[in-house]
Design an enzyme around this catalytic site. Structure first.
Site, PDB file in Angstrom:
ATOM      1  N   THR A   1      37.739  36.714  46.325  1.00  0.00           N
ATOM      2  CA  THR A   1      36.525  36.637  47.126  1.00  0.00           C
ATOM      3  C   THR A   1      35.445  35.705  46.431  1.00  0.00           C
ATOM      4  O   THR A   1      35.882  35.375  45.325  1.00  0.00           O
ATOM      5  CB  THR A   1      35.979  38.191  46.827  1.00  0.00           C
ATOM      6  OG1 THR A   1      35.557  38.426  45.397  1.00  0.00           O
ATOM      7  CG2 THR A   1      36.427  39.150  47.533  1.00  0.00           C
ATOM      8  N   ASP A   2      34.373  35.359  47.181  1.00  0.00           N
ATOM      9  CA  ASP A   2      33.319  34.575  46.825  1.00  0.00           C
ATOM     10  C   ASP A   2      32.299  35.258  46.623  1.00  0.00           C
ATOM     11  O   ASP A   2      32.007  36.572  47.166  1.00  0.00           O
ATOM     12  CB  ASP A   2      33.228  33.080  47.111  1.00  0.00           C
ATOM     13  CG  ASP A   2      32.879  33.331  48.632  1.00  0.00           C
ATOM     14  OD1 ASP A   2      32.436  34.335  49.244  1.00  0.00           O
ATOM     15  OD2 ASP A   2      33.425  32.208  49.230  1.00  0.00           O
ATOM     16  N   GLN A   3      30.998  34.583  46.253  1.00  0.00           N
ATOM     17  CA  GLN A   3      29.586  35.439  46.184  1.00  0.00           C
ATOM     18  C   GLN A   3      29.383  35.741  47.720  1.00  0.00           C
ATOM     19  O   GLN A   3      28.283  36.431  47.931  1.00  0.00           O
ATOM     20  CB  GLN A   3      28.753  34.762  45.412  1.00  0.00           C
ATOM     21  CG  GLN A   3      28.057  33.396  45.956  1.00  0.00           C
ATOM     22  CD  GLN A   3      27.030  32.932  44.989  1.00  0.00           C
ATOM     23  OE1 GLN A   3      27.301  33.069  43.881  1.00  0.00           O
ATOM     24  NE2 GLN A   3      26.099  32.281  45.689  1.00  0.00           N
ATOM     25  N   MET A   4      29.921  35.255  48.839  1.00  0.00           N
ATOM     26  CA  MET A   4      29.481  35.697  49.911  1.00  0.00           C
ATOM     27  C   MET A   4      29.931  37.094  50.301  1.00  0.00           C
ATOM     28  O   MET A   4      29.710  37.659  51.246  1.00  0.00           O
ATOM     29  CB  MET A   4      29.979  34.783  51.329  1.00  0.00           C
ATOM     30  CG  MET A   4      29.133  33.968  51.784  1.00  0.00           C
ATOM     31  SD  MET A   4      29.718  32.772  53.141  1.00  0.00           S
ATOM     32  CE  MET A   4      28.962  31.080  52.429  1.00  0.00           C
ATOM     33  N   GLY A   5      30.824  37.697  49.301  1.00  0.00           N
ATOM     34  CA  GLY A   5      31.264  38.905  49.409  1.00  0.00           C
ATOM     35  C   GLY A   5      32.519  39.061  50.311  1.00  0.00           C
ATOM     36  O   GLY A   5      32.886  40.226  50.917  1.00  0.00           O
TER      37      GLY A   5
END
Lengths: 148, 148, 148, 148
Positions: B15-19
């Protein structure tokens, strides 16, 4: 040896859904910083590999004190801590370049392998010139530490 | 050939910080799914490499329709789309196994290289047995598609 | 806008056992280069996200012409190719900075989402100032292309 | 608790140009294995996060004894080693499923954060039910170890 700290921004793809850099990426940053440090010391790892010497990681430790976030610039101070011809030890400190806050500390241990046979190398015996170069870098690094 | 779709959960570190899963990871999932498909078809890629044939990616395309999230189980349906002995084309559909919703579509093109020389291989001329095997898999794949 | 190409060395952990950079990493380099390009144009993506606008990738395409190797310095030329307030298109050229050889070409398409609702945003209607800024960057980018 | 070891093949993109899995990926495998272990114990981490509890890594250690290669199936035995409501400790053993050879050992330490405030949580005080569940898993894990 007085090396310039390794420095860059954290990439978007290095974050996870906690909104911070995923901890496994700090281990990768250690590698980036170590190879940059070695280059500054005159030891270009890609040339070492071309010359038939691999330097794999045998141990790694890390403490995560404060997160680094996307787009934040970080700095890694690498120290060449110990070397005996068979193993080499490095330590790392990652700080936010924006705030100076300590984010991560860590260390890694490495051995030396013959690229062809994948057998351990004792640099002192098999590559004495390289052993002397690395030992001189270690001494310079220790002098720097004492003076700091 | 009727292959079982490739299936696993999305990892946290994907995952990345966009969720949501970072888009570059879907390109990696294509690789996981393609190698699984080839294995089911009897072509184990690690054995191909050991036999001296590399199959690097020359092109990749992907459309991201809906995100996959951490812990979600996804499925990849891989199709062997085209093959001429010099290049091979695959297509992919990634769906949420939980909802069945289409998440990602994509395709990749590959060539064949001699592992030692890194020069292109024409399988039809240089590895006729392998060419016949791959052609038979392609025909079976197309029959399956027509029947679907 | 005349942007400086994005430039760095390929990291060791970006290689795979083919001895070259793994193809999925070029998709990550597109992201690094795009965000650097946007920053040069005055659009800092981390600020966009803080302001509530996400810009996820909806499509990506890539052709791999020649590999980049560990420690090689590469350059990415990014172009802002098209923009209509609902979608934005970028193109990329990755070259070896050592040889100038073209390594990878690619493109990506992006939409805009409200960070809170995850619903599509039409910048022209909902963020007219931002729409004008992006349009001006696009025009400057096209002028540059014509003059080149 | 007797958990089934976590098991999968090493992916191609997890290798580096040494021809083995890059060491930072083992840290990611620890995460995969830990979340799988927790799921088997009835603690689904994605549900924990949805309930507002984050469990970031505060420390990680790893020794690399023997490499895992592409396509090799590996197994991770995870143990829940210690827990006091404020921190949780896990240990890991990665073995080749093909040969049984020990590849990597390691450990990780975790704290608990409130997802909204990012402040540390003492589970014993703030989530006593969750504290009891985790304590029971720890006891079951220790009983298993004694019997082994």
């Amino acid at each position: 040896m007085i090396a310039t700290p390794y420095r860059r921004r954290a990439f978007y793809y290095e974050t996870d859904q906690m909104g911070i850099v995923h901890h496994a990426n700090y281990i990768r940053w250690f590698e980036e910083a170590r190879l940059d440090y070695m280059r500054q010391a005159g030891l270009v790892y890609s040339k070492m590999e071309n010359a038939g010497i691999l330097m794999p990681v045998t141990e790694v430790q890390s403490k995560f004190c404060a997160p680094i976030r996307f787009d934040e610039t970080f700095e890694v101070v690498t120290r060449f801590a110990r070397f005996n011809g068979v193993r080499a030890w490095y330590t790392y400190e990652i700080r936010s370049a924006d705030t100076g806050a300590l984010a991560v500390t860590g260390s890694s241990c490495h051995c030396f392998l013959d690229a062809a046979t994948r057998r351990p190398i004792n640099l002192k015996k098999q590559y004495p010139d390289f052993y002397e170069t690395a030992s001189a870098i270690l001494r310079a690094s220790q002098t720097e530490k004492e003076q700091a």
